[in-house]
Design an enzyme around this catalytic site. Structure first.
Site, PDB file in Angstrom:
ATOM      1  CG  ASP A   1      -2.024  -0.957   1.196  1.00  0.00           C
ATOM      2  OD1 ASP A   1      -2.093  -1.742   0.234  1.00  0.00           O
ATOM      3  OD2 ASP A   1      -2.854  -0.954   2.131  1.00  0.00           O
TER       4      ASP A   1
ATOM      5  CG  HIS B   1      -4.481   2.672  -0.634  1.00  0.00           C
ATOM      6  ND1 HIS B   1      -5.349   1.790  -0.023  1.00  0.00           N
ATOM      7  CD2 HIS B   1      -3.598   3.054   0.336  1.00  0.00           C
ATOM      8  CE1 HIS B   1      -5.019   1.643   1.236  1.00  0.00           C
ATOM      9  NE2 HIS B   1      -3.968   2.410   1.502  1.00  0.00           N
TER      10      HIS B   1
ATOM     11  CG  HIS C   1       2.058  -0.018   4.551  1.00  0.00           C
ATOM     12  ND1 HIS C   1       1.840  -0.999   5.494  1.00  0.00           N
ATOM     13  CD2 HIS C   1       0.880   0.643   4.395  1.00  0.00           C
ATOM     14  CE1 HIS C   1       0.576  -0.937   5.909  1.00  0.00           C
ATOM     15  NE2 HIS C   1      -0.022   0.045   5.253  1.00  0.00           N
TER      16      HIS C   1
END
Length: 259
Positions: A28, A78, A175
């Site tokens: 992400d 996102h 991430h």
């Protein structure tokens, strides 16, 4: 694009349906012009494909986005500003989604079909809107908590500790932090040594879901680069067989989408 049917239910896919020790790796909050190239290098070295959920405000490098696509990864949205989607108006929600779509089209020539709500926060309004817009809502069931770590070894220790307690695989949340990127060189081989297999991200979809995605989004032209689930490549193979004057009666070709 107008969808004849809603692609999926409003239920978020968490990865619980993945078989045995199959892992789908997801990242992400990118792209990041410093860390993403290094992350791609590590994934390529270890032959791992991932799904990246991108923040629109970070999407300023078209060459990097195209590299991600060309190396076989899937790109999802996102939101534009990493917003708390459950606390904003429907108009603001639509803007968060649409601005990312515009950037995808600008840089890679196609819209995204996968979405992960920031913080995993969702509700009926968010779920229904994503469904109406043809998105597949993706969550996770293996949280490495890399946002709490600050060194590659901390990421490695925590992630492998979580996997050591699991009998089944799932969708791994990570991430695009510097320390998470640097951890991949030891995490990826270690996970494989533990008996886990990093699989194509499309594996997280069930057979029916994948068939619906193909039926609704494949337009049977040059879309296979950005839509790897689309059987366009079969058409290229069909043309190749014809040019070689080889029998092609064994081929199963995609039928034309009903509009």
């Amino acid at each position: 694009m107008v969808f004849k049917h809603n692609l999926f239910s409003t239920t978020m896919i968490l990865g619980n349906q993945l078989n045995n020790k199959s892992l789908v790796l997801s990242f992400d909050d990118g792209p990041n012009n410093d860390t993403t190239p290094l992350l791609l290098d590590a994934l390529k070295k270890h032959n791992v494909k991932a799904i990246f959920f991108l923040v629109g405000a970070n999407m300023d490098n078209g060459a990097l986005l195209n590299r991600m696509i060309n190396e076989g990864h899937i790109l999802g949205s996102h939101s534009f500003s990493h917003a708390h989607l459950t606390t904003i108006t429907k108009e603001e929600l639509a803007n968060e989604v649409a601005k990312v779509e515009d950037l995808f089209v600008k840089h890679i020539g196609d819209r995204p079909f996968f979405f992960r709500p920031p913080f995993g926060e969702t509700n009926v309004t968010v779920n229904n809107y994503l469904q109406q817009q043809g998105y597949i809502n993706i969550g996770w069931n293996i949280d490495t908590l890399d946002w709490k770590q600050h060194t590659p070894f901390q990421v490695f220790d925590h992630a492998t500790n979580i996997l050591s307690r699991r009998r089944r695989g799932g969708i791994v949340l990570m991430h695009e932090y510097k320390w998470t990127t640097e951890a991949q060189s030891i995490f990826l081989p270690a996970a494989k040594d533990m008996g886990f297999e990093f699989v194509d991200p499309l594996t997280m979809l069930g057979k029916h879901q994948l068939e619906r995605l193909q039926a609704e989004t494949c337009e049977y032209h040059e879309c296979s680069r950005t839509r790897p689930w689309c059987p366009c490549s079969y058409m290229s193979y069909y043309a190749l067989v014809l040019s070689m004057s080889v029998s092609y009666t064994h081929l199963t070709l995609p039928t034309k989408r009903i509009v």
